[in-house]
Design a protein around this motif. Sequence first.
Motif, mmCIF file in Angstrom:
data_model
loop_
_atom_site.group_PDB
_atom_site.id
_atom_site.type_symbol
_atom_site.label_atom_id
_atom_site.label_comp_id
_atom_site.label_asym_id
_atom_site.label_seq_id
_atom_site.Cartn_x
_atom_site.Cartn_y
_atom_site.Cartn_z
ATOM 1 N N THR A 67 0.857 -1.189 0.000
ATOM 2 C CA THR A 67 0.000 0.000 0.000
ATOM 3 C C THR A 67 0.890 1.235 0.000
ATOM 4 O OG1 THR A 67 -0.149 0.002 2.420
ATOM 5 C CG2 THR A 67 -1.907 -1.124 1.206
ATOM 6 N N CYS A 68 0.435 2.294 -0.621
ATOM 7 C CA CYS A 68 1.222 3.521 -0.735
ATOM 8 C C CYS A 68 1.348 4.200 0.632
ATOM 9 C CB CYS A 68 0.558 4.463 -1.736
ATOM 10 S SG CYS A 68 1.376 6.085 -1.858
ATOM 11 N N CYS A 83 -3.634 12.364 -0.044
ATOM 12 C CA CYS A 83 -3.755 12.037 1.383
ATOM 13 C C CYS A 83 -4.671 10.859 1.654
ATOM 14 C CB CYS A 83 -4.252 13.262 2.159
ATOM 15 S SG CYS A 83 -3.183 14.705 1.990
ATOM 16 N N GLY A 84 -5.306 10.303 0.611
ATOM 17 C CA GLY A 84 -6.139 9.122 0.801
ATOM 18 C C GLY A 84 -7.512 9.391 1.386
ATOM 19 N N CYS A 134 -1.343 8.385 -6.552
ATOM 20 C CA CYS A 134 -0.735 9.701 -6.300
ATOM 21 C C CYS A 134 0.624 9.879 -6.962
ATOM 22 C CB CYS A 134 -0.608 9.941 -4.794
ATOM 23 S SG CYS A 134 0.597 8.868 -3.958
ATOM 24 N N CYS A 171 -0.967 7.815 0.169
ATOM 25 C CA CYS A 171 -2.424 7.833 0.014
ATOM 26 C C CYS A 171 -3.101 6.550 0.477
ATOM 27 C CB CYS A 171 -2.793 8.123 -1.441
ATOM 28 S SG CYS A 171 -2.340 6.792 -2.592
ATOM 29 N N GLY A 172 -2.326 5.504 0.771
ATOM 30 C CA GLY A 172 -2.901 4.268 1.280
ATOM 31 C C GLY A 172 -3.509 3.357 0.234
ATOM 32 N N ARG A 173 -3.347 3.690 -1.055
ATOM 33 C CA ARG A 173 -3.913 2.833 -2.106
ATOM 34 C C ARG A 173 -2.999 1.630 -2.367
ATOM 35 N NH1 ARG A 173 -4.796 8.166 -3.797
ATOM 36 N NH2 ARG A 173 -6.998 8.703 -4.045
ATOM 37 N N ARG A 203 -2.507 13.990 7.211
ATOM 38 C CA ARG A 203 -1.998 12.611 7.170
ATOM 39 C C ARG A 203 -0.986 12.451 8.297
ATOM 40 N NH1 ARG A 203 -4.101 8.012 4.779
ATOM 41 N NH2 ARG A 203 -2.471 6.630 4.006
ATOM 42 N N CYS A 224 3.079 4.439 -7.087
ATOM 43 C CA CYS A 224 1.660 4.380 -6.750
ATOM 44 C C CYS A 224 0.828 4.862 -7.933
ATOM 45 C CB CYS A 224 1.375 5.252 -5.526
ATOM 46 S SG CYS A 224 -0.383 5.391 -5.121
#
Length: 232
Positions: A82-83, A135-136, A98, A86-88, A159, A95
């Motif tokens: 996960t990034c 920032c997710g 982002c 951004c958490g993706r 974040r 990523c």
Amino acid sequence: MELKDRIAAVRKAAGLTQEQLGELLGVTRQAVSKWESGQTTPDAATIAALCEKLHVSADYVLLGKEPGEEQSAGPAYEPPDTCPCCGRKVSGSICPGCGYHVPNYPPRGARYAVTATRPGFVQSAERSEQLVKYCGFTQDEADNAIAHYVNDQSRILLRRGLDDGAAQYIAAHLDQDFFDPLIVEDCGEADEDLLYKPKAFETPPPARSQEGIGFWGVVGAVIVALLILSFF
């Protein structure tokens, strides 16, 4: 990796262009380009400044290892799926959401948070999109955060739990005039306690947009071209 590759890696992990890194170190973009292509090597003072500005280990930049690596006999480091920004989900080194270059080495040192410190009195649609992308935030979370930020003139937490590179990347990609982003050390405090902490280090120069000039930019360019042609 060679020295030239590690310089490029830490620059990308911080979300900086060659020109932005040059600005931080007081050298030209061409000088950074020559370092990363192996044509020249930065002197010791410049390497020290690079490590200080990007909060990276000199052992890593110069030798390709973290301090104490000789004593560690653990398994090889596996980059996260996960990034950090951004958490993706991330399946490669970049990523897809982002654009952050996920480091191939473990997080180092302290954790950081990014806060927005000054409300900007401008339209907020674009800024909401930045919170989603970098920032997710969900769209609803971003819209609510922007409304709270502008209407109540309050600081907001964007974040937390970031390594230094991810914190710099987010701060550099947000609208500086609107958010005035600040990077603070995250020691596990409550969210609201992070909002008024002093900055941990300087935020990097803002990342320049990679987008085109847009419709009105095209119109302006056409008008200028026609004015030039009218003199011939």
